[in-house]
Design a protein around this motif. Structure first.
Motif: not given
Length: 182
Positions: A80-89
């Motif tokens: 979930a953290t990775y997906r949030e970071k990916l969406a932010g990126a």
């Protein structure tokens, strides 16, 4: 073999013949004592060890399941953290692209404006130089035309028109008439 009549006689006499299906009393007692000793040893030593091994296995299995559940929960949280970071990126990349596109359009607009201003300046400078050259040529031509007119008039009249003030006034009047005739 014993026949039926002999068996009935034996039973009737009360003779003690041992029944082969029933063990002797001392055998039963000693068997119970041996069973009690074996049962006590199993109860005191074997069953606790067996129960300890079973408890360790159960704890290992349950602990393994708990560790697996914790690892799964941690992996889900990291995903979930990775997906949030990916969406932010992705959002940041889109913002950077939009900003770069805007800056590119601004640079093109600035370059166009600068080029247009430079072009206007060059055209204005060329016009000024052309006007200055035209004024210089007109001035030189007036002087030359005036001198030629005077020379021609002197040849026609046959006299010298030596007064320079009169010559200038005559030439200016003549050129003014030519300008108004256009």
């Amino acid at each position: 073999m014993i026949n039926a009549t002999e068996l009935t006689l034996l039973v009737a006499e009360g003779g003690e013949k041992h029944n082969p299906l029933l063990p002797h009393t001392y055998d039963i007692v000693w068997s119970l004592v041996a069973f009690a000793v074996v049962f006590f040893v199993f109860w005191k030593f074997v069953i606790p060890r067996y129960q300890k091994v079973l408890d360790e296995r159960r704890d290992a299995i349950e602990g393994g399941i708990e560790r697996a559940e914790q690892a799964q929960a941690q992996a889900n949280a990291e995903l979930a953290t990775y997906r949030e970071k990916l969406a932010g990126a992705r959002e940041e990349a889109a913002a950077i692209r939009d900003e770069a596109r805007t800056q590119g359009q601004q640079i093109v607009a600035d370059a166009t404006a600068t080029a247009q201003a430079e072009s206007d300046r060059i055209v204005a400078a060329g016009n000024q130089q052309l006007e200055a050259s035209r004024q210089q040529v007109v001035s030189e031509l007036r002087g030359d035309i005036g001198k030629m007119s005077i020379d021609l008039a002197e040849k026609l009249v046959g006299e010298s028109l030596g007064d320079s003030a009169k010559q200038s006034a005559t030439v200016d009047r003549f050129l003014a008439e030519i300008d108004t005739a256009k």
